[in-house]
Design a protein around this motif. Structure first.
Motif, PDB file in Angstrom:
ATOM      1  N   THR A 287     -13.725 -14.638 -16.330  1.00  0.00           N
ATOM      2  CA  THR A 287     -14.094 -14.741 -14.913  1.00  0.00           C
ATOM      3  C   THR A 287     -13.538 -16.022 -14.306  1.00  0.00           C
ATOM      4  O   THR A 287     -13.034 -16.026 -13.173  1.00  0.00           O
ATOM      5  CB  THR A 287     -15.629 -14.720 -14.766  1.00  0.00           C
ATOM      6  OG1 THR A 287     -16.129 -13.484 -15.265  1.00  0.00           O
ATOM      7  CG2 THR A 287     -16.039 -14.882 -13.309  1.00  0.00           C
ATOM      8  N   MET A 288     -13.597 -17.107 -15.062  1.00  0.00           N
ATOM      9  CA  MET A 288     -13.029 -18.384 -14.607  1.00  0.00           C
ATOM     10  C   MET A 288     -11.538 -18.229 -14.338  1.00  0.00           C
ATOM     11  O   MET A 288     -11.010 -18.724 -13.326  1.00  0.00           O
ATOM     12  CB  MET A 288     -13.280 -19.450 -15.675  1.00  0.00           C
ATOM     13  CG  MET A 288     -12.777 -20.836 -15.315  1.00  0.00           C
ATOM     14  SD  MET A 288     -13.086 -21.999 -16.696  1.00  0.00           S
ATOM     15  CE  MET A 288     -12.337 -23.494 -16.029  1.00  0.00           C
ATOM     16  N   SER A 289     -10.845 -17.518 -15.224  1.00  0.00           N
ATOM     17  CA  SER A 289      -9.415 -17.273 -15.047  1.00  0.00           C
ATOM     18  C   SER A 289      -9.142 -16.459 -13.787  1.00  0.00           C
ATOM     19  O   SER A 289      -8.201 -16.737 -13.034  1.00  0.00           O
ATOM     20  CB  SER A 289      -8.846 -16.562 -16.276  1.00  0.00           C
ATOM     21  OG  SER A 289      -7.490 -16.254 -16.107  1.00  0.00           O
ATOM     22  N   HIS A 290      -9.969 -15.449 -13.548  1.00  0.00           N
ATOM     23  CA  HIS A 290      -9.815 -14.639 -12.326  1.00  0.00           C
ATOM     24  C   HIS A 290      -9.952 -15.508 -11.074  1.00  0.00           C
ATOM     25  O   HIS A 290      -9.184 -15.359 -10.112  1.00  0.00           O
ATOM     26  CB  HIS A 290     -10.860 -13.516 -12.296  1.00  0.00           C
ATOM     27  CG  HIS A 290     -10.501 -12.314 -13.106  1.00  0.00           C
ATOM     28  ND1 HIS A 290      -9.313 -11.632 -12.950  1.00  0.00           N
ATOM     29  CD2 HIS A 290     -11.187 -11.656 -14.092  1.00  0.00           C
ATOM     30  CE1 HIS A 290      -9.270 -10.604 -13.791  1.00  0.00           C
ATOM     31  NE2 HIS A 290     -10.392 -10.608 -14.493  1.00  0.00           N
ATOM     32  N   HIS A 291     -10.941 -16.403 -11.090  1.00  0.00           N
ATOM     33  CA  HIS A 291     -11.152 -17.279  -9.935  1.00  0.00           C
ATOM     34  C   HIS A 291      -9.942 -18.199  -9.719  1.00  0.00           C
ATOM     35  O   HIS A 291      -9.496 -18.400  -8.576  1.00  0.00           O
ATOM     36  CB  HIS A 291     -12.408 -18.123 -10.115  1.00  0.00           C
ATOM     37  CG  HIS A 291     -13.689 -17.386  -9.874  1.00  0.00           C
ATOM     38  ND1 HIS A 291     -13.960 -16.730  -8.693  1.00  0.00           N
ATOM     39  CD2 HIS A 291     -14.787 -17.204 -10.656  1.00  0.00           C
ATOM     40  CE1 HIS A 291     -15.153 -16.163  -8.761  1.00  0.00           C
ATOM     41  NE2 HIS A 291     -15.671 -16.430  -9.939  1.00  0.00           N
ATOM     42  N   ALA A 292      -9.417 -18.754 -10.811  1.00  0.00           N
ATOM     43  CA  ALA A 292      -8.261 -19.644 -10.696  1.00  0.00           C
ATOM     44  C   ALA A 292      -7.038 -18.884 -10.180  1.00  0.00           C
ATOM     45  O   ALA A 292      -6.263 -19.408  -9.363  1.00  0.00           O
ATOM     46  CB  ALA A 292      -7.960 -20.297 -12.041  1.00  0.00           C
ATOM     47  N   GLN A 293      -6.860 -17.646 -10.643  1.00  0.00           N
ATOM     48  CA  GLN A 293      -5.750 -16.835 -10.138  1.00  0.00           C
ATOM     49  C   GLN A 293      -5.914 -16.530  -8.649  1.00  0.00           C
ATOM     50  O   GLN A 293      -4.930 -16.527  -7.894  1.00  0.00           O
ATOM     51  CB  GLN A 293      -5.669 -15.526 -10.924  1.00  0.00           C
ATOM     52  CG  GLN A 293      -5.135 -15.688 -12.338  1.00  0.00           C
ATOM     53  CD  GLN A 293      -5.074 -14.360 -13.065  1.00  0.00           C
ATOM     54  OE1 GLN A 293      -4.158 -13.579 -12.860  1.00  0.00           O
ATOM     55  NE2 GLN A 293      -6.059 -14.099 -13.907  1.00  0.00           N
ATOM     56  N   ALA A 294      -7.141 -16.281  -8.226  1.00  0.00           N
ATOM     57  CA  ALA A 294      -7.399 -16.032  -6.805  1.00  0.00           C
ATOM     58  C   ALA A 294      -7.068 -17.270  -5.980  1.00  0.00           C
ATOM     59  O   ALA A 294      -6.556 -17.158  -4.849  1.00  0.00           O
ATOM     60  CB  ALA A 294      -8.855 -15.629  -6.595  1.00  0.00           C
ATOM     61  N   MET A 295      -7.329 -18.443  -6.529  1.00  0.00           N
ATOM     62  CA  MET A 295      -6.993 -19.689  -5.834  1.00  0.00           C
ATOM     63  C   MET A 295      -5.486 -19.820  -5.651  1.00  0.00           C
ATOM     64  O   MET A 295      -5.001 -20.184  -4.574  1.00  0.00           O
ATOM     65  CB  MET A 295      -7.537 -20.886  -6.617  1.00  0.00           C
ATOM     66  CG  MET A 295      -9.040 -21.022  -6.592  1.00  0.00           C
ATOM     67  SD  MET A 295      -9.584 -22.380  -7.660  1.00  0.00           S
ATOM     68  CE  MET A 295      -8.810 -23.777  -6.837  1.00  0.00           C
ATOM     69  N   LEU A 296      -4.736 -19.508  -6.717  1.00  0.00           N
ATOM     70  CA  LEU A 296      -3.286 -19.581  -6.616  1.00  0.00           C
ATOM     71  C   LEU A 296      -2.771 -18.587  -5.577  1.00  0.00           C
ATOM     72  O   LEU A 296      -1.915 -18.932  -4.748  1.00  0.00           O
ATOM     73  CB  LEU A 296      -2.647 -19.310  -7.980  1.00  0.00           C
ATOM     74  CG  LEU A 296      -1.116 -19.256  -7.997  1.00  0.00           C
ATOM     75  CD1 LEU A 296      -0.518 -20.578  -7.514  1.00  0.00           C
ATOM     76  CD2 LEU A 296      -0.610 -18.910  -9.401  1.00  0.00           C
TER      77      LEU A 296
END
Length: 222
Positions: free
Chosen positions: A131-140
């Protein structure tokens, strides 16, 4: 990307063409970095060997764009004598491509970590890390949209998204640091700590990109 060139450059068509070409190259680099992040996610959470093996080649392409863009920015500053507004634009471009390049480096590192994780069973924290990875990808993704549209609001919104990633990092770090039920080797715990650190840094670089977009448009640093 909307035209961020000053009105004066309508009298300098050659300079304007170079800026537009530079903008296109930055967005192409951004698309490669976004794909690199996606592949690292697949390698980590889908245990996708093919995705992990694609990352080094993709990183070489990202590095090529990075070097090419930096050289072009330096040439524009040295040879074209940009006015203040254009100098701000070019300087911001030089900074944000460094952020993109670092995200690509972290994605390649995550692919290598994924290969080391393959032999171990999934840890109970993996869903939260995913989930943390998904959030970081959404930020990018948001920062790249902000860059393409020179959208100040979107650029500034990335910082708010970063709070979610920072909270996840702190929570997961405490959980992993206090792990007590370790049987056998501790390598997978150490690798998980490295993963969340990389994701946290990738999110920070995405935040930087959003802030640089705001600087390009407003001339004010966030």
């Amino acid at each position: 990307m909307n035209n961020a060139v000053s009105d004066r450059n309508f009298e300098r068509p050659h300079f304007q063409r170079r800026i537009r070409r530079l903008e296109r190259d930055i967005l192409r680099m951004g698309a490669l970095v976004e794909n690199s992040f996606r592949l690292s996610h697949q390698a980590l959470f889908a245990r996708d060997l093919i995705a992990a093996e694609q990352l080094p080649l993709l990183d070489k392409k990202i590095d090529h764009f990075y070097r090419q863009i930096e050289l072009e920015c330096a040439a524009l500053i040295t040879l074209e004598g940009p006015v203040a507004q254009d100098l701000r634009l070019i300087s911001a471009f030089m900074q944000l491509v460094r952020d993109l390049e670092r995200i690509g480096d972290y994605a390649e590192d995550l692919g290598e970590i994924a290969l080391k994780m393959f032999p171990y069973p999934a840890h109970r924290c993996v869903p939260q890390i995913e989930t943390m990875s998904h959030h970081a990808q959404a930020m990018l993704a948001t920062s790249l949209v902000a860059l393409a549209d020179l959208d100040v609001t979107a650029g500034q919104s990335v910082k708010r998204l970063d709070d979610t990633v920072d909270t996840a990092y702190k929570t997961l770090y405490q959980t992993l640091a206090n792990e007590r039920d370790i049987k056998g080797v501790v390598e997978p715990i150490l690798l998980l700590v490295l993963i969340i650190r990389h994701l946290e840094r990738m999110a920070d670089h995405a935040t930087n990109i959003g802030q640089r977009v705001a600087y390009i448009v407003t001339g004010q640093r966030g």
